[in-house]
Write a protein that holds these residues in place. Structure first.
Motif, mmCIF file in Angstrom:
data_model
loop_
_atom_site.group_PDB
_atom_site.id
_atom_site.type_symbol
_atom_site.label_atom_id
_atom_site.label_comp_id
_atom_site.label_asym_id
_atom_site.label_seq_id
_atom_site.Cartn_x
_atom_site.Cartn_y
_atom_site.Cartn_z
ATOM 1 N N LEU A 100 -3.970 4.314 -6.903
ATOM 2 C CA LEU A 100 -3.425 5.421 -6.041
ATOM 3 C C LEU A 100 -4.190 6.523 -5.691
ATOM 4 O O LEU A 100 -4.596 7.231 -6.940
ATOM 5 C CB LEU A 100 -1.941 5.658 -6.324
ATOM 6 N N HIS B 234 0.319 14.981 -8.258
ATOM 7 C CA HIS B 234 -0.786 15.174 -7.362
ATOM 8 C C HIS B 234 -1.249 16.697 -7.287
ATOM 9 O O HIS B 234 -2.207 17.121 -7.043
ATOM 10 C CB HIS B 234 -0.236 14.769 -5.991
ATOM 11 N N TRP C 219 -0.710 14.305 2.213
ATOM 12 C CA TRP C 219 -0.714 12.882 1.496
ATOM 13 C C TRP C 219 0.045 12.129 1.744
ATOM 14 O O TRP C 219 1.185 12.460 2.007
ATOM 15 C CB TRP C 219 -0.987 13.446 0.166
ATOM 16 N N PRO D 69 1.037 8.804 -0.231
ATOM 17 C CA PRO D 69 0.723 8.003 -1.123
ATOM 18 C C PRO D 69 0.918 6.640 -0.843
ATOM 19 O O PRO D 69 1.897 6.116 -0.391
ATOM 20 C CB PRO D 69 1.515 8.397 -2.225
#
Length: 180
Positions: free
Chosen positions: A46, A104, A133, A135
């Motif tokens: 990730l 994050h 973002w 993910p």
């Protein structure tokens, strides 16, 4: 971005094996799959941050506020498609949780405010910036649109996972360095 560096989260052995099984199923069906990338550095991951290599960051020691968040339970969820044209990137979404968003944010805060490490401010790729973002874990690149229904039929249910470590990826040298 031509040459990049990134910070990536890696999963426990069971989750990694489950993603690799999906890569293998796609490849066995003659579809695009990350199983085709046999480099030792290729592992389900990730991506948390991406920057151009020039002015980016190198391997660094994980600050306590980041390390204390691991291991972190996550769920590799529903498939999604990215891209345009007659080919797509097939991914599994990673369900955002308060813990994942905190990880994050902590990584980005550390990169933006170096505190005795080699991390430096830089221009993050838009798709990894906080607030922008999405993910995900990549399963296939350049999947033909007409193959999408068959590809989706090969994927299993959600995959429970643990983020167990972070690593630094350098695309220029094709190397990964564990971050400890």
């Amino acid at each position: 971005m031509a040459t990049v560096v990134s910070v990536e989260a890696v999963f426990d052995a069971a989750a990694e094996a489950a993603v690799r099984e999906e890569w293998a199923a796609l490849a066995a069906a003659g579809m695009s799959s990350l199983a085709a990338h046999t480099s030792a550095s290729n592992a389900p991951h990730l991506t948390l941050a991406v920057r151009p290599a020039e002015g980016g960051f190198g391997p660094f020691a994980l600050p306590e506020e980041v390390a204390s968040l691991l291991p972190l339970p996550v769920v590799l969820g529903a498939p999604m498609l990215f891209g345009a044209g007659d080919r797509r990137v097939l991914v599994r979404s990673v369900l955002p949780s308060a813990g994942l968003l905190a990880l994050h944010a902590a990584v980005h805060a550390h990169l933006a405010h170096p505190g005795g490490s080699v991390a430096v401010p830089g221009e993050d790729a838009p798709h990894t910036r906080p607030g922008e973002w999405t993910p995900h874990v990549t399963l296939a690149r350049r999947l033909r649109l007409e193959q999408v229904p068959a590809a989706l039929a090969l994927l299993g249910p959600d995959i429970p996972a643990q983020i167990v470590a972070l690593r630094h990826w350098n695309a220029d040298t094709a190397t990964v360095t564990p971050l400890e």
